[in-house]
Design a protein around this motif. Sequence first.
Motif, PDB file in Angstrom:
ATOM      1  N   CYS A  88      -7.684  40.215   4.353  1.00 57.84           N
ATOM      2  CA  CYS A  88      -8.196  39.904   5.701  1.00 57.84           C
ATOM      3  C   CYS A  88      -9.419  39.000   5.659  1.00 57.84           C
ATOM      4  O   CYS A  88     -10.235  38.990   6.577  1.00 57.84           O
ATOM      5  CB  CYS A  88      -8.521  41.191   6.455  1.00 57.84           C
ATOM      6  N   MET A  89      -9.533  38.230   4.581  1.00 57.86           N
ATOM      7  CA  MET A  89     -10.659  37.305   4.480  1.00 57.86           C
ATOM      8  C   MET A  89     -10.260  35.942   5.059  1.00 57.86           C
ATOM      9  O   MET A  89      -9.930  35.003   4.347  1.00 57.86           O
ATOM     10  CB  MET A  89     -11.108  37.163   3.018  1.00 57.86           C
ATOM     11  N   ALA A  90     -10.232  35.894   6.417  1.00 62.14           N
ATOM     12  CA  ALA A  90      -9.878  34.666   7.139  1.00 62.14           C
ATOM     13  C   ALA A  90      -8.459  34.226   6.799  1.00 62.14           C
ATOM     14  O   ALA A  90      -8.193  33.046   6.573  1.00 62.14           O
ATOM     15  CB  ALA A  90     -10.876  33.554   6.837  1.00 62.14           C
ATOM     16  N   HIS A  91      -7.545  35.179   6.803  1.00 61.52           N
ATOM     17  CA  HIS A  91      -6.176  34.923   6.340  1.00 61.52           C
ATOM     18  C   HIS A  91      -5.210  34.824   7.527  1.00 61.52           C
ATOM     19  O   HIS A  91      -5.139  35.724   8.349  1.00 61.52           O
ATOM     20  CB  HIS A  91      -5.730  36.053   5.410  1.00 61.52           C
ATOM     21  N   VAL A  92      -4.449  33.725   7.570  1.00 55.19           N
ATOM     22  CA  VAL A  92      -3.424  33.520   8.603  1.00 55.19           C
ATOM     23  C   VAL A  92      -2.052  33.672   7.947  1.00 55.19           C
ATOM     24  O   VAL A  92      -1.700  32.903   7.047  1.00 55.19           O
ATOM     25  CB  VAL A  92      -3.556  32.137   9.260  1.00 55.19           C
ATOM     26  N   TYR A  93      -1.296  34.650   8.398  1.00 55.75           N
ATOM     27  CA  TYR A  93       0.047  34.897   7.874  1.00 55.75           C
ATOM     28  C   TYR A  93       1.086  34.273   8.810  1.00 55.75           C
ATOM     29  O   TYR A  93       0.913  34.282  10.028  1.00 55.75           O
ATOM     30  CB  TYR A  93       0.308  36.397   7.763  1.00 55.75           C
ATOM     31  N   ASP A  94       2.178  33.802   8.224  1.00 59.81           N
ATOM     32  CA  ASP A  94       3.257  33.257   9.048  1.00 59.81           C
ATOM     33  C   ASP A  94       4.411  34.246   9.191  1.00 59.81           C
ATOM     34  O   ASP A  94       5.434  33.926   9.796  1.00 59.81           O
ATOM     35  CB  ASP A  94       3.756  31.928   8.482  1.00 59.81           C
ATOM     36  N   GLN A  95       4.238  35.447   8.644  1.00 57.94           N
ATOM     37  CA  GLN A  95       5.243  36.499   8.756  1.00 57.94           C
ATOM     38  C   GLN A  95       4.562  37.802   9.178  1.00 57.94           C
ATOM     39  O   GLN A  95       3.358  37.993   8.931  1.00 57.94           O
ATOM     40  CB  GLN A  95       5.967  36.707   7.426  1.00 57.94           C
ATOM     41  N   PRO A  96       5.297  38.719   9.788  1.00 60.27           N
ATOM     42  CA  PRO A  96       4.701  40.000  10.186  1.00 60.27           C
ATOM     43  C   PRO A  96       4.156  40.763   8.986  1.00 60.27           C
ATOM     44  O   PRO A  96       4.699  40.689   7.879  1.00 60.27           O
ATOM     45  CB  PRO A  96       5.877  40.755  10.829  1.00 60.27           C
ATOM     46  N   LEU A  97       3.070  41.483   9.221  1.00 62.65           N
ATOM     47  CA  LEU A  97       2.452  42.308   8.179  1.00 62.65           C
ATOM     48  C   LEU A  97       3.015  43.721   8.216  1.00 62.65           C
ATOM     49  O   LEU A  97       3.513  44.189   9.240  1.00 62.65           O
ATOM     50  CB  LEU A  97       0.936  42.370   8.390  1.00 62.65           C
ATOM     51  N   GLU A  98       2.879  44.399   7.110  1.00 63.26           N
ATOM     52  CA  GLU A  98       3.214  45.811   7.064  1.00 63.26           C
ATOM     53  C   GLU A  98       2.132  46.581   7.823  1.00 63.26           C
ATOM     54  O   GLU A  98       0.935  46.442   7.515  1.00 63.26           O
ATOM     55  CB  GLU A  98       3.294  46.278   5.610  1.00 63.26           C
TER      56      GLU A  98
END
Length: 221
Positions: free
Chosen positions: A116-126
């Motif tokens: 969670c250190m300024a992280h952008v995901y392109d898929q859903p998280l668990e």
Amino acid sequence: MGSSSKQSNKPGGKQDGLDRRARIAELRAAEQRRDRRNKIVASVVAGVLVVGAIATGTWVVMDQNQKKKDKQAAANADIPGVKTFGELSRTHVKDKVTYPMTPPVGGDHNAIWADCMAHVYDQPLENERAVHSLEHGAVWVTYNSKATPDDIKTLSDKVKKTPYSMMSPYPDEQGTITLNAWSTQLTVDSASDPRVEEFFTKYVQGKQTQEPGASCTMGQM
């Protein structure tokens, strides 16, 4: 005849010498006056610079103090529409968890958090890993298919420059955009909603954080 000629030149020679000495004296006096003026100008300039430096330093300190006060005021201010869910369990589990809110903002969770250190995901998280990140003081931005490309870019830019935040799609959520912190949630229709900035200011490593200072790196999806 030659003697009388030399005598006639003597008075002129003395006068020339006097004139040269007078001019030299005038030049020296003028040079001294210039030196005095230059010293005065240098002193004035130095004084102005010192005063300016003091004023600038004072302004910087005052500006920093004001920003600190503004941030503290924002952290204590209520944000319309925010929902809170009270005390939530914090047990580490290996199994999937059924959460009472969507997206989840607390409860039992996986022992390993999502980065969670300024992280952008392109898929859903668990869910279980995302909840652990919230325990560490992160803000989790989620969105569904109603979010526009402009919304997604605006939010992505915000997350990328904000440590202790992360973002991911969440197709099943009812609201277009949901801002999540531990036991705290806000739904908005657009990234331009001013409450988005207010939420980040108040809840990134905010008072709701269960483990202040805990890492937001070295996590997993």
